[in-house]
Write an enzyme that holds these catalytic residues in place. Structure first.
Site, PDB file in Angstrom:
ATOM      1  N   SER A   1      -5.799   1.909   7.318  1.00 24.48           N
ATOM      2  CA  SER A   1      -5.335   2.889   8.324  1.00 24.48           C
ATOM      3  C   SER A   1      -5.727   4.314   7.933  1.00 24.48           C
ATOM      4  O   SER A   1      -4.870   5.120   7.577  1.00 24.48           O
ATOM      5  CB  SER A   1      -3.833   2.753   8.557  1.00 24.48           C
ATOM      6  OG  SER A   1      -3.091   2.626   7.370  1.00 24.48           O
TER       7      SER A   1
ATOM      8  N   LYS B   1      -3.434  -1.832  -2.618  1.00 22.10           N
ATOM      9  CA  LYS B   1      -2.348  -2.140  -1.663  1.00 22.10           C
ATOM     10  C   LYS B   1      -1.885  -3.603  -1.790  1.00 22.10           C
ATOM     11  O   LYS B   1      -0.709  -3.882  -1.956  1.00 22.10           O
ATOM     12  CB  LYS B   1      -2.820  -1.880  -0.202  1.00 22.10           C
ATOM     13  CG  LYS B   1      -3.280  -0.446   0.033  1.00 22.10           C
ATOM     14  CD  LYS B   1      -3.760  -0.222   1.454  1.00 22.10           C
ATOM     15  CE  LYS B   1      -5.063  -0.919   1.820  1.00 22.10           C
ATOM     16  NZ  LYS B   1      -6.240  -0.513   1.022  1.00 22.10           N
TER      17      LYS B   1
HETATM   18  P1  ADP Z   1      -6.605  -3.064  -1.454  1.00 21.91           P
HETATM   19  O1  ADP Z   1      -5.605  -4.069  -0.945  1.00 21.91           O
HETATM   20  O2  ADP Z   1      -6.060  -1.665  -1.464  1.00 21.91           O
HETATM   21  O3  ADP Z   1      -7.933  -3.164  -0.784  1.00 21.91           O
HETATM   22  P2  ADP Z   1      -6.688  -4.775  -3.764  1.00 21.91           P
HETATM   23  O4  ADP Z   1      -5.253  -4.904  -4.172  1.00 21.91           O
HETATM   24  O5  ADP Z   1      -7.294  -5.886  -2.969  1.00 21.91           O
HETATM   25  O6  ADP Z   1      -6.862  -3.384  -2.989  1.00 21.91           O
HETATM   26  O7  ADP Z   1      -7.598  -4.541  -5.027  1.00 21.91           O
HETATM   27  C1  ADP Z   1      -7.256  -3.626  -6.030  1.00 21.91           C
HETATM   28  C2  ADP Z   1      -8.021  -3.964  -7.306  1.00 21.91           C
HETATM   29  O8  ADP Z   1      -7.760  -2.975  -8.272  1.00 21.91           O
HETATM   30  C3  ADP Z   1      -7.596  -5.291  -7.888  1.00 21.91           C
HETATM   31  O9  ADP Z   1      -8.726  -5.922  -8.447  1.00 21.91           O
HETATM   32  C4  ADP Z   1      -6.603  -4.875  -8.978  1.00 21.91           C
HETATM   33  O10 ADP Z   1      -6.535  -5.808 -10.036  1.00 21.91           O
HETATM   34  C5  ADP Z   1      -7.205  -3.560  -9.453  1.00 21.91           C
HETATM   35  N1  ADP Z   1      -6.237  -2.598 -10.004  1.00 21.91           N
HETATM   36  C6  ADP Z   1      -6.418  -1.915 -11.147  1.00 21.91           C
HETATM   37  N2  ADP Z   1      -5.351  -1.105 -11.384  1.00 21.91           N
HETATM   38  C7  ADP Z   1      -4.492  -1.280 -10.364  1.00 21.91           C
HETATM   39  C8  ADP Z   1      -3.217  -0.734 -10.060  1.00 21.91           C
HETATM   40  N3  ADP Z   1      -2.629   0.170 -10.844  1.00 21.91           N
HETATM   41  N4  ADP Z   1      -2.616  -1.109  -8.909  1.00 21.91           N
HETATM   42  C9  ADP Z   1      -3.212  -2.022  -8.097  1.00 21.91           C
HETATM   43  N5  ADP Z   1      -4.410  -2.590  -8.332  1.00 21.91           N
HETATM   44  C10 ADP Z   1      -5.063  -2.225  -9.466  1.00 21.91           C
END
Ligand code: ADP
Length: 201
Positions: A105, A37
């Site tokens: 959520s 996200k």
């Molecule tokens: P969230 O906000 O949903 O908790 P984050 O954005 O903080 O997730 O973390 C997502 C992780 O997954 C990051 O380390 C990001 O680099 C990695 N990732 C790998 N592939 C994707 C992708 N297609 N879209 C978003 N994040 C990705």
């Protein structure tokens, strides 16, 4: 002296929109921790600003360390966390801003609450999807490892009483296992631009 009637009526959301050349929109991004996200929202926010659109990213972690610092992870506190977030998103909407709201959520009533607070057509539910296994592997904050070791109780997706209810009819599903974050950001950016160019509600 008589009051000037022009200054007595409150400024409307429509007037602010005219000033900014856009309408407020709440983009509610839901999904497991680690689904992507924040990573996607950061890029979409940057793209919107570069395109001259006023955008703001609201993040669950930021709120929990600030305005929601007093809240824990009981069911009531989780709901209160989302209720406040949804109201902040609504206020930003009224200010004419495109808000990217990143909150796990996990339950439908939480997302429904956020949707109810803004007018029809001003809300997009975006399901940022990755399997629990992938999120555990990514573990960007190290929280899954902590939860697995028992150092973090009630972690969403892991704990049997904290499951993630998948949205049944999201406005957009971004599968972050199939698409990289740049592609996901492009898809969401295009959808937002389409939405804000729709004829006035
Ligand atoms: P969230 O906000 O949903 O908790 P984050 O954005 O903080 O997730 O973390 C997502 C992780 O997954 C990051 O380390 C990001 O680099 C990695 N990732 C790998 N592939 C994707 C992708 N297609 N879209 C978003 N994040 C990705």
């Amino acid at each position: 002296m008589a009051e000037n009637p022009d200054f007595l009526s409150p400024v409307t959301s429509f007037e602010r929109g005219k000033l900014l050349g856009q309408r407020g929109l709440v983009v509610w991004m839901t999904g497991l921790s680690g689904a992507g996200k924040t990573t996607i929202a950061v890029q979409v926010e940057r793209k919107l600003i570069s395109a001259g659109r006023l955008a703001y990213r609201l993040d669950g972690d930021d709120l929990r360390s600030g305005i929601n610092a007093g809240l824990g992870f009981s069911q009531a506190d989780r709901m209160e966390n989302i209720r406040r977030a949804a109201w902040i998103a609504r206020i930003l909407h009224d200010a004419g801003i495109i808000t990217l709201a990143c909150f796990i959520s996990p339950e439908e009533p939480m997302r429904a609450l956020a949707r109810r607070l803004v007018p029809n057509g001003a809300f997009l539910e975006v399901y940022v999807r990755a399997s629990l296994e992938t999120c555990i592997q990514r573990d960007p904050k190290g929280n899954y490892q902590k939860a697995i070791k028992g150092q973090l109780a009630g972690y969403t997706g892991l704990s049997p009483d904290q499951s993630y209810q998948e949205p049944t009819k999201p406005d957009l599903l971004l599968n972050t296992e199939l698409n990289n974050s740049q592609t996901c950001a492009e898809i969401l950016f295009a959808m937002i631009i389409n939405k804000i160019n729709e004829p006035a509600r």
